[in-house]
Design an enzyme around this catalytic site. Sequence first.
Site, PDB file in Angstrom:
ATOM      1  N   ASP A  46       0.848  -1.187   0.000  1.00  0.00           N
ATOM      2  CA  ASP A  46       0.000   0.000   0.000  1.00  0.00           C
ATOM      3  C   ASP A  46       0.887   1.242   0.000  1.00  0.00           C
ATOM      4  O   ASP A  46       1.889   1.314   0.714  1.00  0.00           O
ATOM      5  CB  ASP A  46      -0.931  -0.009   1.219  1.00  0.00           C
ATOM      6  CG  ASP A  46      -2.080   0.968   1.058  1.00  0.00           C
ATOM      7  OD1 ASP A  46      -3.229   0.510   0.943  1.00  0.00           O
ATOM      8  OD2 ASP A  46      -1.826   2.196   1.044  1.00  0.00           O
ATOM      9  N   ILE A  47       0.513   2.224  -0.809  1.00  0.00           N
ATOM     10  CA  ILE A  47       1.310   3.446  -0.957  1.00  0.00           C
ATOM     11  C   ILE A  47       1.245   4.318   0.307  1.00  0.00           C
ATOM     12  O   ILE A  47       2.108   5.167   0.515  1.00  0.00           O
ATOM     13  CB  ILE A  47       0.814   4.222  -2.205  1.00  0.00           C
ATOM     14  CG1 ILE A  47       1.898   5.099  -2.782  1.00  0.00           C
ATOM     15  CG2 ILE A  47      -0.447   5.019  -1.929  1.00  0.00           C
ATOM     16  CD1 ILE A  47       1.564   5.650  -4.163  1.00  0.00           C
ATOM     17  N   ASN A 100     -12.788  -3.037   2.827  1.00  0.00           N
ATOM     18  CA  ASN A 100     -13.651  -1.858   2.861  1.00  0.00           C
ATOM     19  C   ASN A 100     -14.614  -1.930   1.681  1.00  0.00           C
ATOM     20  O   ASN A 100     -14.191  -2.217   0.549  1.00  0.00           O
ATOM     21  CB  ASN A 100     -12.810  -0.584   2.780  1.00  0.00           C
ATOM     22  CG  ASN A 100     -11.897  -0.413   3.987  1.00  0.00           C
ATOM     23  OD1 ASN A 100     -12.248  -0.809   5.092  1.00  0.00           O
ATOM     24  ND2 ASN A 100     -10.729   0.164   3.779  1.00  0.00           N
ATOM     25  N   GLY A 106     -15.618   2.995   3.657  1.00  0.00           N
ATOM     26  CA  GLY A 106     -14.328   3.646   3.436  1.00  0.00           C
ATOM     27  C   GLY A 106     -13.592   3.174   2.200  1.00  0.00           C
ATOM     28  O   GLY A 106     -12.385   3.367   2.073  1.00  0.00           O
ATOM     29  N   GLN A 107     -14.322   2.554   1.256  1.00  0.00           N
ATOM     30  CA  GLN A 107     -13.672   2.096   0.026  1.00  0.00           C
ATOM     31  C   GLN A 107     -13.360   3.292  -0.868  1.00  0.00           C
ATOM     32  O   GLN A 107     -14.248   4.100  -1.169  1.00  0.00           O
ATOM     33  CB  GLN A 107     -14.588   1.117  -0.719  1.00  0.00           C
ATOM     34  CG  GLN A 107     -13.928   0.511  -1.961  1.00  0.00           C
ATOM     35  CD  GLN A 107     -14.800  -0.532  -2.654  1.00  0.00           C
ATOM     36  OE1 GLN A 107     -15.972  -0.705  -2.313  1.00  0.00           O
ATOM     37  NE2 GLN A 107     -14.232  -1.215  -3.631  1.00  0.00           N
ATOM     38  N   HIS A 113     -10.431  -5.582  -3.146  1.00  0.00           N
ATOM     39  CA  HIS A 113      -9.090  -5.852  -2.615  1.00  0.00           C
ATOM     40  C   HIS A 113      -9.182  -6.165  -1.138  1.00  0.00           C
ATOM     41  O   HIS A 113     -10.107  -5.705  -0.457  1.00  0.00           O
ATOM     42  CB  HIS A 113      -8.135  -4.679  -2.859  1.00  0.00           C
ATOM     43  CG  HIS A 113      -8.660  -3.357  -2.387  1.00  0.00           C
ATOM     44  ND1 HIS A 113      -9.608  -2.649  -3.102  1.00  0.00           N
ATOM     45  CD2 HIS A 113      -8.391  -2.624  -1.290  1.00  0.00           C
ATOM     46  CE1 HIS A 113      -9.893  -1.522  -2.462  1.00  0.00           C
ATOM     47  NE2 HIS A 113      -9.171  -1.480  -1.346  1.00  0.00           N
ATOM     48  N   HIS A 115      -7.045  -5.765   2.354  1.00  0.00           N
ATOM     49  CA  HIS A 115      -5.885  -5.188   3.037  1.00  0.00           C
ATOM     50  C   HIS A 115      -5.322  -6.256   3.980  1.00  0.00           C
ATOM     51  O   HIS A 115      -6.077  -6.850   4.763  1.00  0.00           O
ATOM     52  CB  HIS A 115      -6.292  -3.998   3.907  1.00  0.00           C
ATOM     53  CG  HIS A 115      -6.830  -2.824   3.153  1.00  0.00           C
ATOM     54  ND1 HIS A 115      -6.103  -1.687   2.924  1.00  0.00           N
ATOM     55  CD2 HIS A 115      -8.058  -2.600   2.582  1.00  0.00           C
ATOM     56  CE1 HIS A 115      -6.838  -0.804   2.254  1.00  0.00           C
ATOM     57  NE2 HIS A 115      -8.030  -1.334   2.032  1.00  0.00           N
TER      58      HIS A 115
END
Length: 127
Positions: A46-47, A100, A106-107, A113, A115
């Site tokens: 994750d960035i 999410n 909170g998507q 995907h 997390h």
Amino acid sequence: MSSEKSQPQQDQAPAKQANCLFCSIHNKEIKANFVYEDEDAFAIRDINPQAPTHILVIPRRHVDNVKKLEDKNLIGSLFYAAARVAEQENLDGGFRLVVNTGDDGGQTVNHLHIHVLGGRSLVWPPG
Ligand code: AMP
Ligand code: ZN
């Protein structure tokens, strides 16, 4: 022999949704830090990590979110990939998988995907 290629069936379609960040990463149009790949899924760092280890497990095929999931087997593949990622990252003390979904969930990227969060003790309930 015909030069025409047959159209992929819907459940075999590659990631190709227009203007989708994760389809673009899958297609290598946008760079990302890949940490795992198999036939159904890939995983990237994750960035904007929320834990020492924060990895996204992403299906190759575009699915908006879990509500749009038609293939029951795909979620098994994603959980399998998440477990392999957790092993690779030595998350032996435990980890959290988060999906999410929708605005209230909170998507922010509308390509399903999971997390994988770990590397510290995670609080509950989440915010
Ligand atoms: P979500 O908010 O659950 O849809 O998760 C989307 C995640 O994608 C967020 O945690 C973002 O930090 C992450 N993200 C956004 N852009 C990138 C990118 N280019 N490479 C890796 N992760 C990204
Ligand atoms: Zn996509």
